[in-house]
Design a protein around this motif. Sequence first.
Motif, PDB file in Angstrom:
ATOM      1  N   TYR A 194       0.860  -1.161  -0.141  1.00  0.00           N
ATOM      2  CA  TYR A 194      -0.026   0.050   0.086  1.00  0.00           C
ATOM      3  C   TYR A 194       0.758   1.179   0.028  1.00  0.00           C
ATOM      4  O   TYR A 194       1.547   1.418   0.843  1.00  0.00           O
ATOM      5  CB  TYR A 194      -0.807   0.001   1.108  1.00  0.00           C
ATOM      6  CG  TYR A 194      -1.886   0.959   1.191  1.00  0.00           C
ATOM      7  CD1 TYR A 194      -3.229   1.012   0.361  1.00  0.00           C
ATOM      8  CD2 TYR A 194      -1.741   2.357   1.669  1.00  0.00           C
ATOM      9  CE1 TYR A 194      -3.989   1.893   0.293  1.00  0.00           C
ATOM     10  CE2 TYR A 194      -2.690   3.383   1.752  1.00  0.00           C
ATOM     11  CZ  TYR A 194      -3.935   3.359   1.117  1.00  0.00           C
ATOM     12  OH  TYR A 194      -4.822   4.095   0.970  1.00  0.00           O
ATOM     13  N   GLY A 195       0.657   2.301  -1.091  1.00  0.00           N
ATOM     14  CA  GLY A 195       1.768   3.129  -1.222  1.00  0.00           C
ATOM     15  C   GLY A 195       2.350   2.900  -2.354  1.00  0.00           C
ATOM     16  O   GLY A 195       3.448   2.166  -2.237  1.00  0.00           O
TER      17      GLY A 195
ATOM     18  N   ASN B  37      -2.045   2.278  -5.120  1.00  0.00           N
ATOM     19  CA  ASN B  37      -1.669   3.525  -5.193  1.00  0.00           C
ATOM     20  C   ASN B  37      -2.716   4.557  -4.963  1.00  0.00           C
ATOM     21  O   ASN B  37      -3.628   4.916  -5.608  1.00  0.00           O
ATOM     22  CB  ASN B  37      -1.238   3.784  -6.691  1.00  0.00           C
ATOM     23  CG  ASN B  37      -0.597   5.327  -6.740  1.00  0.00           C
ATOM     24  OD1 ASN B  37      -0.300   6.148  -5.849  1.00  0.00           O
ATOM     25  ND2 ASN B  37      -0.629   5.832  -7.874  1.00  0.00           N
TER      26      ASN B  37
ATOM     27  N   GLN C 244      -8.109   4.022  -1.979  1.00  0.00           N
ATOM     28  CA  GLN C 244      -7.840   4.196  -0.560  1.00  0.00           C
ATOM     29  C   GLN C 244      -8.018   3.542   0.594  1.00  0.00           C
ATOM     30  O   GLN C 244      -9.195   2.543  -0.040  1.00  0.00           O
ATOM     31  CB  GLN C 244      -8.756   5.487   0.030  1.00  0.00           C
ATOM     32  CG  GLN C 244      -8.357   6.860  -0.949  1.00  0.00           C
ATOM     33  CD  GLN C 244      -6.993   7.755  -0.516  1.00  0.00           C
ATOM     34  OE1 GLN C 244      -6.573   7.481   0.662  1.00  0.00           O
ATOM     35  NE2 GLN C 244      -6.506   8.427  -1.528  1.00  0.00           N
TER      36      GLN C 244
ATOM     37  N   TRP D  16       3.167  -1.779   4.324  1.00  0.00           N
ATOM     38  CA  TRP D  16       2.625  -0.530   4.338  1.00  0.00           C
ATOM     39  C   TRP D  16       3.833   0.588   3.980  1.00  0.00           C
ATOM     40  O   TRP D  16       4.988   0.481   4.664  1.00  0.00           O
ATOM     41  CB  TRP D  16       2.167   0.143   5.581  1.00  0.00           C
ATOM     42  CG  TRP D  16       1.534   1.467   5.812  1.00  0.00           C
ATOM     43  CD1 TRP D  16       2.587   2.389   6.176  1.00  0.00           C
ATOM     44  CD2 TRP D  16       0.294   2.076   5.762  1.00  0.00           C
ATOM     45  NE1 TRP D  16       1.811   3.887   6.129  1.00  0.00           N
ATOM     46  CE2 TRP D  16       0.448   3.558   5.607  1.00  0.00           C
ATOM     47  CE3 TRP D  16      -0.713   1.438   5.222  1.00  0.00           C
ATOM     48  CZ2 TRP D  16      -0.489   4.383   5.580  1.00  0.00           C
ATOM     49  CZ3 TRP D  16      -1.971   2.328   5.294  1.00  0.00           C
ATOM     50  CH2 TRP D  16      -1.709   3.496   5.314  1.00  0.00           C
ATOM     51  N   CYS D  17       3.874   1.249   2.772  1.00  0.00           N
ATOM     52  CA  CYS D  17       4.778   2.286   2.408  1.00  0.00           C
ATOM     53  C   CYS D  17       4.166   3.406   2.056  1.00  0.00           C
ATOM     54  O   CYS D  17       4.501   4.274   0.998  1.00  0.00           O
ATOM     55  CB  CYS D  17       5.440   1.592   0.982  1.00  0.00           C
ATOM     56  SG  CYS D  17       6.247   0.139   1.463  1.00  0.00           S
ATOM     57  N   ASN D  18       3.489   4.047   2.916  1.00  0.00           N
ATOM     58  CA  ASN D  18       2.701   5.416   2.601  1.00  0.00           C
ATOM     59  C   ASN D  18       2.982   6.410   3.523  1.00  0.00           C
ATOM     60  O   ASN D  18       2.276   6.803   4.616  1.00  0.00           O
ATOM     61  CB  ASN D  18       1.091   5.125   2.621  1.00  0.00           C
ATOM     62  CG  ASN D  18       0.403   6.304   1.823  1.00  0.00           C
ATOM     63  OD1 ASN D  18       0.963   6.646   0.658  1.00  0.00           O
ATOM     64  ND2 ASN D  18      -0.581   6.429   2.361  1.00  0.00           N
TER      65      ASN D  18
END
Length: 464
Positions: A181-182, A205, A238, A266-268
């Motif tokens: 995510y991200g 994204n 989202q 998670w990479c956001n």
Amino acid sequence: MAEYHYDVVVIGAGPAGEGAAMNAAKHGKKVAIIEEKNQVGGNCTHLGTIPSKALRHSVKQIITFNTNTMFRDIGEPRWFSFPRVLQSAERVISKQVKLRTQFYARNKVDLFSGKASFLDENRVEIKGHGNAQEILHAKTFVIATGSRPYLPPDVNFRHNRIYNSDSILKLGHTPRTLIIYGAGVIGSEYASIFAGLGVKVDLVNPGNRLLSFLDDEISDALSYHLRNNGVLVRHNEQYESVQGDEHGVVLTLQSGKKIRADAFLWCNGRSGNTDSLALDNVGLQPNARGQLAIDENYKTEVPNIYAVGDVIGWPSLASAAYDQGRSASSAIVEDEYFRYINDVPTGIYTIPEISSVGATERELTEAKVPYEVGQAFFKDLARAQITGEAVGMLKLLFHRETKEILGIHCFGDQAAEIVHIGQAIMNQSGSANTLDYFINTTFNYPTMAEAYRVAALNGLNRIF
């Protein structure tokens, strides 16, 4: 409680802190550096740049072996576990730590281990790992505490299948399927890495295109090659919830979609590491992401306290952080090398990698600059044909009247190295920074650098 006196105290021993400490020490200042971790190097060495790029290199070697027909005489394609591939990164980390520890010793910079917090504008308290306490007095402080992944409170990162970009380096198995995510730099890089290991990746994204700050053509190329390697990219999504169970993770999106995978990454976003510094004691207030505001000399609102690196936000790159640290130190010692760091090349270590410097086509179009394009496709270069790395291109943007180089965008093998040739020419003054340099210079053959000659001639042919 022991007390010590210094000219400069740097908080954080990552690239930014190292740059500040080394430069101040070389100017005869008495310098101390405080590092919360047991080893120097910061997140760059232990959790970010070094491990992820070492990991990428190993995965790229695996891809080469599995796709090059010459190796079929040796054996069938092989797949390696994520933990095994991580071992090469750990070897690099240990070498980096040793090297950087030597820097501090050689330059007589005192290294303190523990958490730093301000008592007032001229004193910090250090709480060591053994609960020992020390107070450092200094005329000047440099905050270089870096950043960490932003972790939303409604996602359970304690679950053993839910990771962030730090904890993923502790992954003890290779998942068959992964949700990322991200789709920023870190998310895109890990999507490439895991896809290269044969993992089926869903890259979610929240925006409408990958890495929108890139030139559109380069962004489109990245999208194509990620998809071509099996990554499913989902734009404009989202998250609603992330739920882990004993079998995997279910991501529910606000659009109503549900995606299940073996693991979730998670990479956001990232947050500045300022919450433990007791900044209220000196009257500093970070923004909502823990970042500090600075002026054109890297000073915070407190005149004797500077801030550099990820803790000030953009561009959040190790390369820029080191230069910011050196420049803040130059402002402190008042030498002739100070500069505000705003000419930073982008280096993105996806597979293939991306690098750029200068303006994009969209920016030049919006500014109504009459530019032209010169292109060199790697598939046409003898060196790329020899190495088998034929994916990619070099694109030069130049003023069609003066031929001044305005932007350089590269996608493909060694892009982050190739871009610096053009960057050097862009920074020349007068007529030395034009397309003519590449046309009138003899490049070794066969090389990847030859792409500049090919792109320049291609661009010259477009001028009428």
